[in-house]
Scaffold this active site. Structure first.
Site, PDB file in Angstrom:
ATOM      1  N   ARG A 192       0.856  -1.189   0.000  1.00  0.00           N
ATOM      2  CA  ARG A 192       0.000   0.000   0.000  1.00  0.00           C
ATOM      3  C   ARG A 192       0.889   1.235   0.000  1.00  0.00           C
ATOM      4  NH1 ARG A 192      -2.700   0.777   5.348  1.00  0.00           N
ATOM      5  NH2 ARG A 192      -1.199   2.471   5.477  1.00  0.00           N
ATOM      6  N   HIS A 219      -3.547   4.656   4.732  1.00  0.00           N
ATOM      7  CA  HIS A 219      -4.766   3.844   4.594  1.00  0.00           C
ATOM      8  C   HIS A 219      -5.864   4.617   3.864  1.00  0.00           C
ATOM      9  CE1 HIS A 219      -8.010   1.101   5.487  1.00  0.00           C
ATOM     10  NE2 HIS A 219      -8.660   2.037   6.138  1.00  0.00           N
ATOM     11  N   TYR A 273       3.324   4.708  12.052  1.00  0.00           N
ATOM     12  CA  TYR A 273       3.546   3.267  12.236  1.00  0.00           C
ATOM     13  C   TYR A 273       4.468   2.621  11.203  1.00  0.00           C
ATOM     14  CZ  TYR A 273      -0.369   3.262   8.941  1.00  0.00           C
ATOM     15  OH  TYR A 273      -1.178   3.509   7.870  1.00  0.00           O
TER      16      TYR A 273
HETATM   17  C1  LIG Z   1     -15.730  -5.395  10.184  1.00  0.00           C
HETATM   18  C2  LIG Z   1     -14.852  -4.201  10.050  1.00  0.00           C
HETATM   19  N1  LIG Z   1     -13.994  -3.904  11.026  1.00  0.00           N
HETATM   20  C3  LIG Z   1     -13.217  -2.822  10.957  1.00  0.00           C
HETATM   21  C4  LIG Z   1     -13.267  -1.996   9.873  1.00  0.00           C
HETATM   22  C5  LIG Z   1     -12.387  -0.750   9.808  1.00  0.00           C
HETATM   23  N2  LIG Z   1     -11.398  -0.934   8.737  1.00  0.00           N
HETATM   24  C6  LIG Z   1     -11.590  -0.439   7.503  1.00  0.00           C
HETATM   25  S1  LIG Z   1     -10.407  -0.912   6.433  1.00  0.00           S
HETATM   26  C7  LIG Z   1      -9.570  -1.738   7.644  1.00  0.00           C
HETATM   27  C8  LIG Z   1      -8.297  -2.447   7.320  1.00  0.00           C
HETATM   28  C9  LIG Z   1      -8.485  -3.409   6.196  1.00  0.00           C
HETATM   29  O1  LIG Z   1      -7.282  -4.058   5.946  1.00  0.00           O
HETATM   30  P1  LIG Z   1      -7.130  -5.055   4.728  1.00  0.00           P
HETATM   31  O2  LIG Z   1      -8.198  -6.073   4.783  1.00  0.00           O
HETATM   32  O3  LIG Z   1      -5.751  -5.555   4.704  1.00  0.00           O
HETATM   33  O4  LIG Z   1      -7.451  -4.162   3.449  1.00  0.00           O
HETATM   34  P2  LIG Z   1      -6.624  -2.882   2.934  1.00  0.00           P
HETATM   35  O5  LIG Z   1      -7.326  -1.681   3.454  1.00  0.00           O
HETATM   36  O6  LIG Z   1      -5.244  -3.009   3.440  1.00  0.00           O
HETATM   37  O7  LIG Z   1      -6.705  -2.952   1.463  1.00  0.00           O
HETATM   38  C10 LIG Z   1     -10.227  -1.639   8.854  1.00  0.00           C
HETATM   39  C11 LIG Z   1      -9.769  -2.240  10.113  1.00  0.00           C
HETATM   40  C12 LIG Z   1     -14.175  -2.326   8.874  1.00  0.00           C
HETATM   41  N3  LIG Z   1     -14.326  -1.570   7.783  1.00  0.00           N
HETATM   42  N4  LIG Z   1     -14.950  -3.413   8.981  1.00  0.00           N
END
Ligand SMILES: Cc1ncc(C[n+]2csc(CCOP(=O)(O)OP(=O)(O)O)c2C)c(N)n1
Ligand SMILES: Cc1ncc(C[n+]2csc(CCOP(=O)(O)OP(=O)(O)O)c2C)c(N)n1
Ligand SMILES: [Mg+2]
Ligand SMILES: [Mg+2]
Lengths: 331, 327, 327, 331
Positions: free
Chosen positions: A247, A251, A260
């Protein structure tokens, strides 16, 4: 540089198109950050670092009949799948004309029945069982399609991932699960998310085909997804693929990734950025000339300018529209 | 007494409890180095280390379920749900497990677990970062649901929640985090869970509400005072189980009751408040109970004008109180 | 018209809908060869085969989530939850997904999914096979919750649910399955979801309830008739969203209202009924609203005497009506 | 017959004890069915076919300090762990003195703080994250214990299984996940539940140790669990084990298994019944003499008789007790 795309059946024009979609997504994404910093849109979620995997995957699917459930970073995927730049901008400005939700949802929550693209929500991983349901229904109806779904590596730890994968395998359904492993779930690194080397290592626990590939290489993505597509059509059931990505942005626009991770780490990853490395590949083979590149960049910029302008001026949905479509409206 | 923000009160309550009792730990997504996506756990990773401020995998059912196990071992985990909207994968662990463990084991086991979750709208969060999630749990005996409105209440109630030997859902209004500031004593104190608090004494109209809307009510009361209308404001503080006595007293006091919630109206926590009043104070009412709430649509849309339309606006609160006063 | 049992009405409604529309499928645990643990799907596997009557892995979130996907493809899945208690792992799919898909896609996608679940106590089921689970979902716009009381209503409402283009939670009282019998027309018919039904006309006291307790109310009304008390009974049939007009009319009719539920009292569906009445009919009431419900403890215990103590008993219903009549 | 237990460090007396617990569980279980058919108890859930795995596993754990989260079929495990036959009967009659829940829960929902046995509920698989939480807390406190949890193969498809396993591996916690695969989840056979050969195949997706063993052999169970215990103490993290069993009874007293499987299949499975085959093993080695066997059966029968009698006559909890213990009672 060895030509790697001919053996995959791609013409030079094909790979230029591939690159073009990667570039469009990158430039749209960069514009969104500018708009955010200028206070014009409150929120951005990025695809930067994942374009190669997304476009490569999309090329392996059939845009005329397959069903797809892309997640919020899949800008490049969605652009190739049929969403226009203008629609992307309408989505990001949350205007009435946004085909995804008319401004009801946050940006990046794609969906379009016309495009056979499932509507996405914010709670991660809920789309996985949906994609399985699509495949189940298609199988029951005898429709020879593939159901494709993406998600992050953090999200692969949700129960819904497990339940969906297991259901798909037991019923040998034509589902392709593509995990876009960008090594972070917001601030939490891979080693605090999972203890296996690759998300695709989980495939064997479902008795399904698994494969990890270089997410910076659209051709590797294509090859892996194509293999899964072929298996699906042959009735060999679902596949679990992992795109190894990074990434490149925080975020979202609400995040400060320097709390971090280090700039050095991000800079290192930038060296492997698929948009750059694939451009190098095409340049080395003489497919992407300087002229073509300039023309491409200019055309893209113009399209983004126009789309931004249009979306910015477009009206919001009417306030009273919020009372609509809770249930079917029959009159 | 220092004036601090709502989120600082949260941070301080956790910090002090962790210093006081080494069985207090924090578990959640991004609570470590990142200090939480809202910075509620800021500095705690640095002070207490990664073994007490634990970045978990992205899996809410595990965050709560593992928290329950740790609580059964004798720790006092604080499980952070990143948004209240994302508690839903953990509902089974919360309702089937946390809420029932003391009861089903006939008082043998208990679950001293605090589940913190930011809720509420008006932050451009769209459908899934704006919801009020209390009604889902407000029919589950064994749980307590705390929803404070001021930094003072936040600190006292969060400390009480952490020290509670039963599971508590602690909802924090995410828009209040930086918007609301208030005086908080330096000394250690706790407030009783289950007690409503009179936030303003008045004689003409009673407003019963909780969370951020307490501040809308207070503002409206200020304005209306100049127009000769005296507003009594009861802050529920704990929305389950409700403080029935306080509700009845507040309703009887003026005979005219306005109930406010940010949640969608049908089946919300204020429905139960209305039912309590209807059962207990019928002959003390001078006007029908009035409820002001969000419309019964699935959730708050993202686009600015749509979000605005969804939310109860301060002028509606004021108008509703005036209507009742003039009834 | 044939007299059939409550569960036969369920079985028949599904069978007829599957014959009528080949897009109707059933998914769940043990729904295939076993015909369901209560035999609700008996004979359907034999008639329609394993591809339309699907034994799923033991995973409720997938049953609902896969059902949503199939519904989005254009099928009309019926997802069976083996007990309503075991819906909780699927709450996220139900509330975040099924309920919001039409709204969030601005009417582009829809989810014609029926979720069937046996609920209710008095069957020696203990804490986790006796619960009423409607309150958890009765604050979720986008969902409809149907809880029928008679075989006639069951058949008409289940057919309407299957044909609905929106998700419906269809709760079946498991004790009613074989206990309750009634006349059901042979011809195809549906009943409107969202409409309450007057089960008995009366002039002294109004009882508003749903599910199996409708029969307790009817029995009490019979007894009380001989004592000169005329009872009006409104069966909610759909508990979310509620039929406000019917509630108001029923309350106004007698001015004395008893609300009944098997669920624990605080935050139950009848709290909303009370709120509607308190908002709309204050000056039409001759007595305070009275609610009779289960105690606010986590769930119904297993041992016979404990189960009995938990449940609202017929004599309590009768006494409450009499008290209101004499008020 | 080769002596297999000496190399595991067991004396002849040890294996007789092992057998005794298997037999006690079997006889208790059989009695429960009789009581049910006689209308004395409304419900039975059985351990028949899983005793060997349960007792073998229990022998590998430390009854003085380990934490356990047994599921509803673990009668043999729980008996060895410290629950008496009388307590079992009180549990099944749902009487006030039942140490598990005082009659609040259905039979087989075990739990005892004194025995470090977590309280079990009916929604399957929720105990898995609890066991992980125990291990996390113990690790934080520096307590060198093992946290042991069991569940069925159907239950291994729930999201909670996945989330718990992943959490345990990421944090390298001393958890032993033992799946008692009895080939049925009520009426649904293995092939409709999972598409991998063994539940333990899922271990690699969590980067943890996995092993499948013969669930009819208590020595195999002991060896596998002992290996997992040793790993846990060495800080090598969690293990996922699978006991290959067969459910010899219907799912519960409410089930009629002849609607979905054949008597022939069950009869075939009975030939491998661990209670019989282990008795054969002990007889062949001359450890279980006819005299010992008769004495054992008689003693067990007497204990069950007395326990049944006691439990039947014991009082129920008082009706007004249902209002208690919703929250902590401080006065
Ligand atoms: C059930 C749930 N818990 C927490 C969140 C908050 N949240 C949004 S994106 C994210 C991280 C997602 O990480 P990943 O699956 O690796 O996808 P990336 O964003 O890195 O593409 C979190 C914790 C959420 N959207 N849904
Ligand atoms: C969440 C949940 N869904 C459904 C049930 C109903 N149910 C009870 S036991 C069971 C089958 C369990 O199968 P398995 O996990 O293989 O364990 P076994 O009973 O075979 O030992 C089911 C479906 C339940 N208890 N919990
Ligand atoms: Mg990621
Ligand atoms: Mg099984």
């Amino acid at each position: 540089m060895k030509n790697l795309h001919h053996t995959l059946g791609f013409s030079d024009q094909d790979v230029l198109t591939m690159y073009r979609y990667m570039l469009v997504a990158r430039r749209v994404d960069e514009r969104l950050w500018l708009l955010n910093r200028a206070g014009k849109i409150p929120f951005v979620v990025s695809c930067q670092g994942q374009e190669a995997a997304q476009v490569g995957a999309a090329f392996a699917l059939n845009r005329e009949k397959d069903y797809v459930a892309p997640y919020y970073r899949d800008y490049a995927f969605v652009l190739y799948w049929g969403m226009s730049i203008k629609e992307m901008m309408l989505n990001n400005f949350a205007k009435a004309e946004d085909p995804n939700s008319g401004g009801r949802q946050m940006p990046g929550h794609f969906g379009s029945k016309k495009l056979r693209m499932l509507t996405h929500s914010s709670p991660v991983t809920t789309q996985n069982p949906h994609a399985v349901g699509i495949a189940l229904a298609a199988k029951l109806r005898g429709d020879d399609i593939v159901s494709f779904v993406t998600f992050g590596e953090g999200s692969s730890n949700q129960g819904d991932f497990h339940e969906a994968a297991n259901f798909a395998s037991v019923h040998k359904l034509p589902v392709i699960f593509l995990c876009e492993n960008n090594h972070y779930a917001i601030s939490v690194g891979l080693e605090s998310q999972l203890a296996c080397a690759h998300v695709s290592d989980r495939a064997s626990g479902y008795g399904m085909f698994g494969k990890s590939f270089d997410g910076n290489d659209p051709l590797a993505a294509y090859a892996a997804v194509k293999e899964a597509v072929d298996r699906a059509h042959r009735g060999e059931g679902p596949s679990l693929l992992e795109a190894n990505c990074y990434r490149l942005t925080p975020h979202t626009s609400d995040d400060n990734d320097m709390t971090y991770r280090t700039k050095a780490e991000v800079d290192e990853a930038r060296k492997h950025d698929g948009v750059l490395t694939f451009a190098d590949y095409l340049r080395d083979l003489g497919i992407l000339t300087e002229e073509k590149e300039q023309e491409m960049e200019a055309a893209i910029r113009q399209e983004i300018d126009e789309a931004t302008d249009y979306a910015e001026k477009a009206p919001f949905a009417k306030p009273e529209s919020i009372y609509r479509y809770v249930y079917e409206e029959t009159d | 007494m220092a004036v601090i923000s709502y989120i600082d009160a949260i941070n301080l309550a956790m910090k002090e409890e962790m210093e006081r009792d080494d069985q207090v730990i924090i578990m959640g997504e991004d609570v470590g180095k990142r200090g939480g996506v809202f910075q509620a756990t800021k500095g705690l990773y640095e002070e207490f280390g990664g073994s007490r401020v634990i970045d978990t995998p992205l899996a809410e059912s595990a965050i709560v379920g593992v928290g329950i196990g740790a609580a059964m071992y004798g720790m006092r985990p604080i499980a952070e749900m990143q948004f209240s909207d994302f508690m839903l994968p953990a509902v089974n662990q919360i309702i089937s497990e946390a809420a029932k463990i003391r009861y089903r084991s006939n008082n043998d086991w208990s679950v001293p677990l605090t589940i913190r979750a930011p809720y509420g709208g008006g932050v451009h969060g769209g459908l899934y970062h704006s919801q009020s999630m209390e009604a889902i749990f407000a029919n589950v005996p064994g749980l307590k649901i705390v929803m404070p409105s001021t930094p003072y209440d936040v600190k006292g109630l969060l400390k009480a929640s952490i020290r509670s030997n039963d599971p508590v859902i602690f909802y924090e209004h995410k828009r209040a985090y930086r918007l609301i500031k208030g005086e908080v004593p330096d000394a250690d104190y706790t407030l009783a869970i289950g007690k409503a608090s009179v936030k303003r004494e008045g004689t003409d109209v009673t407003v019963i509400t909780y969370g951020l809307m307490v501040h809308d009510a207070l503002k409206a009361a200020d304005t209306l005072k100049d127009q000769g209308i005296s507003v009594h404001i009861l802050d529920l503080c704990t929305v389950y189980p409700l403080d029935k006595q306080a509700i009845i007293e507040a309703a009887v006091k003026t005979g005219k009751v306005l109930l406010l919630t940010e949640d969608t109206k049908e089946g919300s926590v204020i429905s139960e408040v209305a039912a309590i009043i209807a059962e207990n104070c019928l002959f003390d009412l001078d006007a029908p109970i009035k409820r002001l709430a969000a419309p019964d649509v699935p959730a708050m849309p993202y686009a600015g004008p749509l979000e605005h339309e969804f939310m109860v606006q301060p002028d509606q609160v004021e108008a509703a109180i005036r209507d009742l006063a003039e009834f």
